[in-house]
Design an enzyme around this catalytic site. Structure first.
Site, mmCIF file in Angstrom:
data_model
loop_
_atom_site.group_PDB
_atom_site.id
_atom_site.type_symbol
_atom_site.label_atom_id
_atom_site.label_comp_id
_atom_site.label_asym_id
_atom_site.label_seq_id
_atom_site.Cartn_x
_atom_site.Cartn_y
_atom_site.Cartn_z
ATOM 1 N N HIS A 529 -68.057 -45.045 -12.753
ATOM 2 C CA HIS A 529 -69.523 -44.920 -12.732
ATOM 3 C C HIS A 529 -69.899 -43.627 -13.456
ATOM 4 C CE1 HIS A 529 -68.595 -41.789 -9.876
ATOM 5 N NE2 HIS A 529 -67.760 -42.643 -9.346
ATOM 6 N N ASN A 535 -70.204 -36.111 -7.147
ATOM 7 C CA ASN A 535 -69.272 -35.516 -8.094
ATOM 8 C C ASN A 535 -69.706 -34.086 -8.392
ATOM 9 O OD1 ASN A 535 -68.936 -38.596 -9.961
ATOM 10 N ND2 ASN A 535 -67.644 -37.843 -8.336
ATOM 11 N N ARG A 580 -73.505 -45.905 -6.962
ATOM 12 C CA ARG A 580 -73.218 -45.195 -8.214
ATOM 13 C C ARG A 580 -72.669 -46.133 -9.295
ATOM 14 N NH1 ARG A 580 -69.872 -43.195 -4.179
ATOM 15 N NH2 ARG A 580 -67.621 -43.036 -4.493
HETATM 16 O O1 LIG Z 1 -57.537 -39.885 -4.612
HETATM 17 P P1 LIG Z 1 -58.342 -38.760 -5.158
HETATM 18 O O2 LIG Z 1 -57.646 -37.993 -6.237
HETATM 19 O O3 LIG Z 1 -58.920 -37.902 -4.080
HETATM 20 O O4 LIG Z 1 -59.588 -39.458 -5.905
HETATM 21 C C1 LIG Z 1 -60.414 -40.318 -5.125
HETATM 22 C C2 LIG Z 1 -61.748 -39.622 -5.044
HETATM 23 O O5 LIG Z 1 -62.353 -39.655 -6.328
HETATM 24 C C3 LIG Z 1 -63.765 -39.782 -6.165
HETATM 25 C C4 LIG Z 1 -64.432 -38.624 -6.846
HETATM 26 O O6 LIG Z 1 -63.935 -37.450 -6.260
HETATM 27 O O7 LIG Z 1 -64.119 -41.030 -6.673
HETATM 28 P P2 LIG Z 1 -65.442 -41.513 -7.497
HETATM 29 O O8 LIG Z 1 -66.335 -40.350 -7.720
HETATM 30 O O9 LIG Z 1 -64.907 -42.052 -8.790
HETATM 31 O O10 LIG Z 1 -66.059 -42.563 -6.678
HETATM 32 C C5 LIG Z 1 -64.025 -39.775 -4.646
HETATM 33 O O11 LIG Z 1 -65.130 -40.534 -4.272
HETATM 34 C C6 LIG Z 1 -62.718 -40.359 -4.164
HETATM 35 O O12 LIG Z 1 -62.453 -40.107 -2.782
#
Ligand SMILES: O=P(O)(O)OC[C@H]1O[C@@](CO)(OP(=O)(O)O)[C@@H](O)[C@@H]1O
Length: 723
Positions: A529, A535, A580
């Site tokens: 997204h 973020n 998102r």
């Molecule tokens: O497993 P890790 O490296 O924590 O990545 C997962 C994390 O990435 C994130 C962003 O930090 O995903 P996203 O923003 O793509 O939805 C978190 O929502 C999610 O918990």
């Protein structure tokens, strides 16, 4: 697109050549071919490609549409002496009048009298443009100096630099805007790799030193001392759970199956406690446990509790004449089973033969009445089977045994060797489609090491066809044992699947997977997204909206999708149920959108909405536990990466089944898991794969396997680093 009222369409061609060595060697790539536009095969009139980046050259041009295909080849000219031309190896490339025809064959040049070989990655795309589209693009360019917005036409900027060449009827220098966003792909690479080369190297030959493959050696080392399937590693892990002493046999019997590492604070089941999810298994059986979750782990337990020993180990024995897509099917199946957490390896007997007997066997070697040849081929088949059975003794679970195995005698030999050690299922690929066979034969001669030294391509094709006739003479279709027959399925036009005596969880999954696979080329676009408010704040999980940058990305993505998929009659947009991704998809018009709960981001459980620093401060043991084993660590009341993989399996099956392009707008953890499937990455790597924001990963699935291309539409203002 038919010509309208005598005004013929224009064939838009966009060509890209990539190699980091071209610039070093002072070689300028050109294109020449049958049409006057391409110099009518006169190297002096070859079209120069323009340099687009350090290792990329491209050329876009419009060719008045022609009745016959445009045949062409690449050639290299020495910068300081253009009279010296090096023409690429292999057959002429041919472009018909279809739109969006993509030809990916690698361009191979022999340098220094064949002592050196230069390989260049090739991308060729075509598009039939009506003169009206072209004129409108030109007008838009002239009047507003904006990329054209003409519906359906490439977003082109017409470069009038090569005025002179406009004489012979083509407006040169059309530049595809999308190419400006291309960024290097990571080590997945996108060159066409011969699938058999990626299979297991013979440890048996390795011991005799006749094969120099460190991977296998490393593999052997890995299986016997590392990983969590080896007893000593497992016992050490359990020491922590039993107050520091090595668990007794009784305690080992209390070892539990649940693969989630989970919070160390949770009461570990001891021999008194017994819950449904903690079957008591002896440590020996533990070795067979896949590193998977959910359905796969539960099924593995069930099979172990009820199935005979050989059912715990499965061998898929490929059967089929050459050029029936056996190796391609074997590689696809290996990738799928590994991704689900089954210890799977692909053994290719052809590779054993080449290592033991060299790569220049002529067709005679494969005659049914060539005793020496038959013995040599059975010998390497037995070697491969011995290696596979040894590997299974060390913890391997599914062996994919890839050879023609075209006679009952050969198949009986394999069944005898496997008796009591593993279950055998024959997977026979049958193809009656002459066009598919012709294509496979030419692809095989192009890629197989058997023909690497063959300078005359057509002679290679004849030799391979002769080899084929010898196999056809002795071929005995499978009628014995457990088998799956895939009949004319690869052509993507229906076909049929016949099964006999197939039972158990894993064989059932394999049949389901094969039913949904096909080879019709189509792109799958993966993207996260747009940047979300969480973020920006560094908070994980949640369901926040998009930041300004994230909204801008959603608009750029819509423009990209419109151009990239404009000539696709049907495509679909898949998102998760979190806003998102839905907001990111919103500006895209003209394609159906589907929300999948299975695409929701990894559930961080009690840590949802926290920053990594807050977790580190308030839940240090959780933070450390996840850092130690991010693949298996399960957030309290949340998920592990293995849980995410399990819930994504239906998404993978549907992506395999789709014949039209799909745009998947999802999340960091989810896309790591999906990308790992296409890139055949080891499970251990999944939690740390780079999936940057505002970047599109294009996976091209097709006959030659899986290729990747990346487009970065804008920078990520707040890149989110994983835990
Ligand atoms: O497993 P890790 O490296 O924590 O990545 C997962 C994390 O990435 C994130 C962003 O930090 O995903 P996203 O923003 O793509 O939805 C978190 O929502 C999610 O918990």
């Amino acid at each position: 697109m038919a010509s309208s009222g005598g005004i013929s369409n224009q064939l838009f061609i966009s060509v890209q050549l990539e190699s980091p060595r071209l610039a070093e060697l002072d070689l300028d790539p050109h294109l020449f071919g049958s049409h006057p536009v391409a110099g009518s095969w006169d190297p002096c009139k070859a079209l120069p490609l323009e340099r687009a980046s350090a290792a990329v050259w491209n050329l876009s041009c419009v060719v008045p549409s022609q009745r016959e295909p445009l045949d062409f080849k690449f050639l290299l000219k020495q910068r300081d002496d253009s009279s010296q031309c090096i023409v690429e190896e292999g057959p002429n490339r041919s472009l018909g009048c279809q739109s969006n025809e993509v030809e990916m064959r690698t361009a191979v040049f022999k340098l220094d009298e064949g002592k050196d070989v230069l390989e260049c990655k090739v991308q060729v795309e075509t598009e039939m443009l009506s003169p009206f589209d072209l004129a409108a693009s030109w007008k838009a360019q002239q009047e507003y100096l904006q990329p054209s917005r003409v519906r359906g036409a490439h977003d082109v900027t017409i470069n009038t630099g090569l005025e002179g060449s406009a004489k012979n009827g083509f407006a040169s220098g059309l530049e595809l805007d999308l190419e400006k966003y291309v960024v290097p792909t990571p080590n997945m690479g996108s060159g066409v790799v011969y699938a058999a080369n990626l299979t297991e190297n013979p440890r048996s030959l390795l011991q005799t030193g006749s094969s120099s493959n460190n991977d296998t050696a490393k593999d052997i080392v890995y299986n016997s001392t590392k990983g969590d399937s080896s007893p000593n590693h497992y016992v050490n892990t359990m020491k922590g759970a039993t107050g520091g002493h090595a668990p007794s046999l009784e305690e080992q019997r209390a070892m539990f199956v649940d693969r989630g590492v989970g919070s160390p604070n949770f009461a570990r089941p001891t021999k008194q406690t017994f819950s449904v999810s903690n079957f008591k298994l002896d440590s020996e059986a533990k070795q067979d446990m896949p590193a998977a979750e959910g359905a796969v782990a539960a099924a593995a337990v069930a099979d172990q509790m009820y199935g005979p020993k050989e059912d715990r180990k499965l061998t898929i024995v490929l059967v089929g004449l050459p050029a029936r897509g056996k190796t391609f099917t074997a590689a696809k199946l290996t990738r799928y089973l590994r991704w689900l957490g089954h210890e799977t390896k692909h053994f290719n007997v052809g590779k054993y033969r080449r290592l033991k007997h060299g790569t220049n066997q002529t067709a005679d070697f494969f005659r049914g009445d060539n005793r020496e040849g038959v013995e040599a081929r059975n010998e390497v088949a037995a070697l491969a089977m011995e290696d596979m059975l040894s590997w299974m003794q060390e913890g391997g679970q599914v062996g994919i045994f890839d050879a023609t195995n075209s006679t009952r005698i050969r198949r009986n030999m394999l069944m005898k060797m496997a008796e009591g050690k593993c279950k055998i299922i024959f997977l026979e690929t049958i193809c009656n489609d002459k066009d598919v066979l012709e294509r496979n034969i030419r692809l095989k001669v192009q890629q197989s090491p058997d023909y690497a030294e063959q300078t005359d391509f057509e002679a290679g094709v004849q030799d391979f066809k002769e080899r084929l006739t010898y196999y056809e003479k002795v071929y005995e279709p499978v009628e014995e044992g457990s088998y799956i027959k895939m009949i004319d399925m690869v052509s993507g036009k229906g076909g049929q699947l016949q099964i006999n005596d197939i039972s158990g969880y894993l064989p059932g999954r394999i049949v389901f997977f094969l039913v949904n696979c096909h080879l019709t080329p189509r792109p799958i676009l993966l993207t996260r997204h747009g940047e979300s408010m969480d973020n920006v704040r560094g908070r994980i999980g949640g369901d926040s909206s998009l930041s300004e940058a994230g909204q801008l990305y959603s608009r750029k993505l819509a423009s990209f999708v419109e151009k990239r998929l404009k000539s696709e009659r049907t495509a679909s947009i898949w998102t998760s149920t979190l806003q998102r991704t839905i907001l990111t998809a919103h500006p895209i018009i003209g394609f159906p959108k589907i929300q999948w709960r299975a695409l929701d981001e990894i559930n961080a459980g009690v840590c949802d909405g926290m920053t990594y620093d807050e977790i580190k401060k308030s839940k240090p043991e959780e933070y450390e536990s996840r850092k130690k084993d991010k693949l298996r660590y399960r957030y309290p009341r949340g998920e592990s990466y293995l849980d995410v993989i399990q819930r994504l399996e239906p998404v993978i099956i549907e992506l395999e089944r789709q014949r039209a392009p799909v745009v998947v707008i999802a999340h960091q953890a989810v896309l790591r898991a999906l990308y790992a499937y296409f890139a055949d990455k080891p499970l251990e790597e999944v939690p740390n794969i780079e999936i940057p924001l505002h970047t599109i990963i294009e996976i091209q699935m097709g006959v030659a396997g899986v290729q990747e291309k990346r487009y970065k539409l804008m920078d990520a203002v707040h890149p989110t680093a994983g835990l």
